[in-house]
Write a protein that holds these residues in place. Structure first.
Motif: not given
Lengths: 919, 65, 123
Positions: A736, A695-696, C60, C106, A692, A699-700, C14, A866-871, C84, C56-58, A702-704
């Motif tokens: 990247r 993938t993220h 989400n 994307p 996951s 994809r990030t 983005i 992983t959810l609150t702090d963006k890895p 993503a 997103m941090p903090r 790739l999106t740009s």
């Protein structure tokens, strides 16, 4: 040569020899090399059944009745055929329950009733007294006769001589003294008397030898073989009826049948037979040989009875010589001094053997079942406080022996002349036959109760006393003879010899008929009309089901045990799993009206049984038994019991240990499996997260790239400056992507172990400088201030340059990502100490949570939630770093920087294989 | 266990056989005048039967399960 | 009247792309770098549609979406989640929290813009 002193000296020499044998056997037993632990000695010791009655009395009986003496030996033969069923059971029960006597056996069966034990003891003692008097009479008569040699003079009437000149008294006292010396020198463990058994077996040989010697002398010495004796008897009109005796004698067939039944029971219930057969038994297997050897002995000792009887009648016509003395008087009349002496010794053997074993058995009963229960209850004696009761016990037993022998003498003085030897003995047989219903019923029928047994014994004994003992005393003149002729108070229906008008039977048949009706009737009726206490119920099933219980035979003991519910739950969980164990507990609790686990369960017998049943379903009944037994703590085991468990059940204990070990191994294996499974699950979860994350991360960028690609491709209005900016972003995001792919490939290499390492001597200062330079664009963009501290001198180290460079870049980019966004600062330090190089990369960010300090270097793991702090990143960088550093023999870790940020440090050994000392 | 049962059953059978042989009316058949091998018929019968019974008991008792 | 769109994402590149794209499509665009900022801006900016990144941090994206839907005055605001992470559980979680659309990165520019147009036209 048969002067008095010779006879007396020979007698005492013989007794001395017996004593020596007993002493030797005891010594052997103490040394652990038992003399009596073989089936032949066992069989010979059973022949204590043949007493003076057999030795002198059989000939007497045969001389008047013909075959009338034989049921006494044929009956036991028939009963012994049943021994394999009956005696094996009694033996097993007695060994399992550590029975010390017949009274103990009966008391134990009916709920360990002390009252019952006392009643049995009283009946046995009173019942056996006539039998002992018989032995005294035989010995004193034979002694008196031998002293008259060469004249054949019958002894004077009892009571015609003053007591102190009465031979029988001195015989009695000598026998009592001898028995005391013999049987109660010390307290035997387990109530076994090895010395006594050895001596008795020897006596059995002596009496057989003496009797056969007389038989051979009469049959072949005086007459010309069996045919000659019987031919002469047939020619004698007085003796002719004895050749077809069954029609002529009193009672005829009925008498024969009753005597057979009586002696069938006697062989089981005479206290001395119970003593030698059950208590003194060393091994159950000895029964196999005894089953035919003992009957063979009885056959052998009876072969010459009829020739001697007929020979005697022919030799001493007219009845001047008592037929009970033929065995002795014929050799005397023929001037065979040595033979006469041998016969006297044989008779002495028969009598002493009986008296010794009988009084020892009875004294054990008197002590254990009559006096001790009473004494222990008398609080004033404070016996419970005494540690050692040995002296008291020995004293009681010695006193009991003396008392019993003197009672025998008293009976001899009172009633000794009224009956022939055999008739006296039969009175005793009839007394012990009263034990038959309660013992045989007790081992085959669970329904018999304590009250039923008491009623049976009391009723049977009362009838015996009234119909056999009372008449004996009356005939001897001690009670008015009118009691027999008119009945008590002139009530004819109650005449002791024709009770309720039953006439035409001989005395024994009459007594047996009524006593057995009363005895059996009371036993069955009272048992069926009452209920058993818990203790009685338990003992009943312990006795009746003795073979159904497991080999270690600990059923009764087992249920006395206690266990903790936790242990039992643990045990069940070990074999059935925790869920099934819970279910079993809930199930049991429900039946008890409790709700487990909120209400605790008591591990009582019922519950233990429940657990055992549950367990049996999984691992089989016998294993379940062993496992439960190992979890159940037993109460108050005596030293004896412990010894027995060790002896008999060491095999079981061994199996139980093995089983326990196996179950522990299984448990360990299953917990390893569970751990492995957990790790697999964890790995699976990590892999899922990794995919996951990757993938993220893919994809990030790739999106740009896609988005700007589409804008540039489709929108012609984009101005040049913006085009440049967009293309720049595309290029950066591509880089990247490339890095990520490189990392994944690195990981794949590491995982498969196909990494190539090219090591060269490297100056780490240069590598650090290069890596900072490589980052310069990012550092400038993010306005990061970097401080680098390098020593002036440094030892070059052999490493893979590119890999160490990779580690430094990774740590630097991590530091850039995590440093304080308001004031980005990074410090890089290199130091050399004790053969180690140490590199630190510290930032001024928020640091790594202590909980993550170790796991952060694991694969796929990223700091924070992983959810609150963006890895930031794939979670592979540090894992790869650790792998590289450890490959070089170094170590990597994270610690809190003095300024509060994270400080990543790694070490490298200057020389590989250097001491494992780590700074 | 089966072997023991069998041995027990055989022993019980022997006991019953003995009870029949040493009882009325079988005994009455031999309670007659006359000699067998120079021994009264009844005595000869009893001792011979007794010996045979013991032999059978020995056989059953010693037989391996 | 031009519709207003709030872009919430921490990936600067983005954001740049989306800002350009939606600006070209005639929307008034505002940017928030993270969830907290987004919730702060919503009141003053009053967007018709929020483009919301999930990771997103903090605070989400899910959390922002939930809080927006809690407030009656923001019920009408359209929410398009961008992520993503495209597994089904994540998509259905976003929809169940009240998002109108869940777009997996994307994305195709034309499609995204067409979908945003459609959502706002229906309002």
């Amino acid at each position: 040569m048969l002067q008095g002193w010779v006879v007396v000296a020979t007698s005492f020499a013989y007794l001395g020899l017996l004593f020596a044998i007993a002493y030797y056997a005891d010594r052997r037993a103490d040394a652990g090399r038992s003399l009596i632990a073989n089936p032949y000695i066992y069989s010979l010791s059973l022949a204590v059944y043949a007493t003076a009655w057999t030795f002198y009395g059989s000939v007497g009986r045969a001389a008047s009745d013909g075959v009338g003496f034989l049921p006494i030996y044929i009956g036991p033969t028939l009963m012994i055929a049943l021994w394999w069923v009956v005696m094996r059971k009694i033996l097993r029960i007695s060994k399992d329950n550590r029975i010390t006597s017949l009274a103990d056996f009966i008391a134990s069966r009916y709920g360990k009733s002390a009252l019952l034990g006392g009643v049995v003891t009283v009946i046995a003692v009173i019942g056996i007294v006539p039998y002992i008097s018989l032995q005294l009479k035989a010995v004193s008569n034979s002694f008196t006769i031998v002293l008259q040699y060469p004249a054949i003079v019958m002894p004077a009437k009892v009571g015609a001589v003053p007591m102190l000149q009465d031979t029988a008294l001195w015989v009695a006292l000598s026998l009592a003294l001898f028995t005391i010396l013999f049987g109660t020198r010390h307290l035997y463990s387990a109530e076994r008397h090895e010395g006594m058994v050895a001596a008795i077996a020897f006596e059995s040989l002596v009496k057989l030898l003496a009797f056969v010697a007389v038989g051979v002398f009469v049959t072949f010495g005086i007459y010309d073989g069996f045919g000659d004796v019987f031919a002469r008897a047939a020619a004698d009109p007085e003796l002719r009826p004895l050749l077809t005796p069954l029609e002529g004698v009193a009672g005829g067939y009925a008498s024969w049948v009753w005597l057979t039944i009586l002696s069938m029971l006697a062989i089981l219930f005479l206290p001395r037979q119970f003593q030698v057969t059950v208590i003194e038994n060393v091994r159950e297997e000895h029964l196999k040989k005894a089953i035919w050897l003992f009957p063979l002995y009885m056959l052998a000792i009876n072969v010459f009875v009829l020739p001697i009887a007929f020979g005697g009648r022919l030799h001493f016509p007219g009845g001047v010589v008592d037929a009970d003395t033929f065995v002795l008087s014929i050799p005397m009349a023929e001037r065979q001094e040595l033979l006469a002496l041998l016969v006297f010794i044989g008779g002495l053997s028969a009598a002493t053997g009986m008296v010794i074993v009988e009084t020892i058995a009875l004294s054990t009963m008197v002590c254990n079942d009559l006096l001790m229960p009473v004494l222990l209850r008398l609080k004033s004696l404070r016996l419970n406080d005494r540690a050692d009761l040995t002296g008291l016990l020995l004293g009681i037993r010695r006193g009991a022996i003396l008392l019993i022998v003197l009672l025998g003498y008293l009976y001899f003085r009172l009633a000794g002349d009224a009956y022939a030897l055999v008739s006296i003995g039969l009175i005793s047989f009839a007394a012990v036959a009263q034990f038959a219903p309660v013992v045989l019923g007790g081992i085959f029928w669970k329904g018999g109760t304590r009250r039923g047994a008491l009623a049976a014994l009391v009723a049977g004994f009362a009838i015996w006393f009234y119909t056999l003992l009372l008449p004996a005393l009356a005939r001897s003149g001690w009670l008015p003879i009118g009691l027999l002729e008119q009945g008590p108070f002139g009530i004819a229906l109650l005449r002791p010899l024709q009770l309720f008008g039953l006439a035409g039977l001989d005395q024994i048949t009459h007594a047996m008929l009524w006593s057995m009706i009363a005895n059996l009737g009371a036993y069955v009726m009272v048992s069926l009309s009452g209920t058993q206490s818990a203790e009685e119920h338990r003992q009943a099933s312990v006795f009746v089901d003795v073979f159904r219980r497991s080999p270690e035979g600990g059923g009764a003991r087992f249920w006395r045990g206690t266990a903790s519910a936790t242990d039992l739950h643990h045990l069940l969980a070990r074999f059935l799993g925790a869920a099934a164990a819970d279910a079993a507990f809930r199930d049991h609790a429900k039946r008890k009206g409790l709700s487990w686990p909120t209400q605790p369960l008591t591990a009582d017998a019922d519950f233990v049984h429940h657990v055992e049943t549950q367990l049996a379903g999984a691992i089989g009944a016998s294993s379940a038994r062993i496992m439960v037994a190992s979890a159940v703590k037993e109460e108050a085991l005596t030293l004896e019991e412990v010894r027995r468990i060790v002896d008999e059940a060491s095999q079981v204990v061994m199996y139980s240990h093995q089983l326990e070990q196996k179950s522990r191994e299984l448990e360990a294996a299953s917990s390893e499996l569970r751990a492995a499974n957990e790790r697999l699950k964890e790995l699976d979860r990590l892999k899922d997260d990794f995919l996951s994350t990757v993938t993220h991360e893919l994809r990030t960028p790739l999106t740009s790239i896609r988005s700007f690609g589409e804008i540039l491709a489709r929108d012609p209005k984009v101005d040049l400056a913006q085009r440049r900016r967009f293309l720049g972003i595309i290029a950066k995001e591509t880089g990247r992507l490339t890095r990520l792919i490189d990392q994944v490939l690195d990981l794949a290499k590491i995982e498969s172990g196909r990494t190539d390492w090219t090591e060269t001597a490297v100056d780490l200062r240069e590598v650090i400088g290069d890596s900072v330079a490589a980052m310069s664009q990012v550092l400038q963009e993010k306005k990061v201030r970097v401080e680098v501290h390098l020593p002036e001198q440094i030892t070059p180290v052999r490493v893979d340059l590119d890999r160490i460079f990779q580690v430094l870049l990774n740590l630097l980019s991590n530091a850039v990502k995590f440093c304080n966004p308001q004031d980005r600062r990074i410090e890089v330090t290199l130091a050399e100490r004790d053969g180690w190089l140490r590199v630190e990369v510290c930032d001024n960010g928020s640091g790594v949570r202590p909980a993550d300090e170790k796991s952060i270097f694991d694969k796929f793991v990223q700091a924070g939630d992983t959810l609150t702090d963006k890895p930031q990143g794939s979670g592979l960088g540090l894992y790869i770093c650790r792998h590289i550093v450890e490959h070089h023999g170094g170590r990597i870790w994270v610690q809190r920087a003095p300024a509060g940020g994270a400080c990543f440090a790694f070490t490298l050994p200057i020389e590989r294989g250097a001491p494992i000392h780590q700074p | 266990m089966h072997g023991f049962e069998k041995k027990g059953q055989r022993m019980i059978a022997l006991c019953m056989l003995g009870c029949v042989l040493f009882n009325f009316p079988i005994l009455a058949l031999f309670n007659v005048p006359g000699l067998l091998f120079g021994v009264p018929v009844l005595y000869a019968y009893i001792f011979i039967t007794w010996a045979l019974l013991i032999a059978l008991m020995a056989r059953v008792a010693e037989k391996r399960d | 009247m031009t519709k207003k769109v709030l872009i919430v994402d921490d990936e600067q590149n983005i954001v740049t792309a989306l800002e350009y794209l939606l600006g070209q499509s005639g929307y008034q665009v505002e940017v928030a770098q993270n969830g907290e900022e987004a919730l702060a801006v919503v009141d003053s900016f009053a967007p018709d549609l929020v483009l919301l990144d999930v990771m997103m941090p903090r605070v989400n994206g899910y959390e922002v979406c939930r809080r927006l839907r809690e407030r009656p005055e923001w019920r009408h605001v359209k929410i398009v989640m961008l992520s993503a992470k495209g597994r089904e559980v994540e998509v259905s979680k976003g929809i169940s929290l009240g998002a109108d659309l869940y777009v997996v990165k994307p994305f195709s520019n034309t499609e995204l813009v067409a979908q945003i147009d459609a959502l706002l036209a229906g309002a």
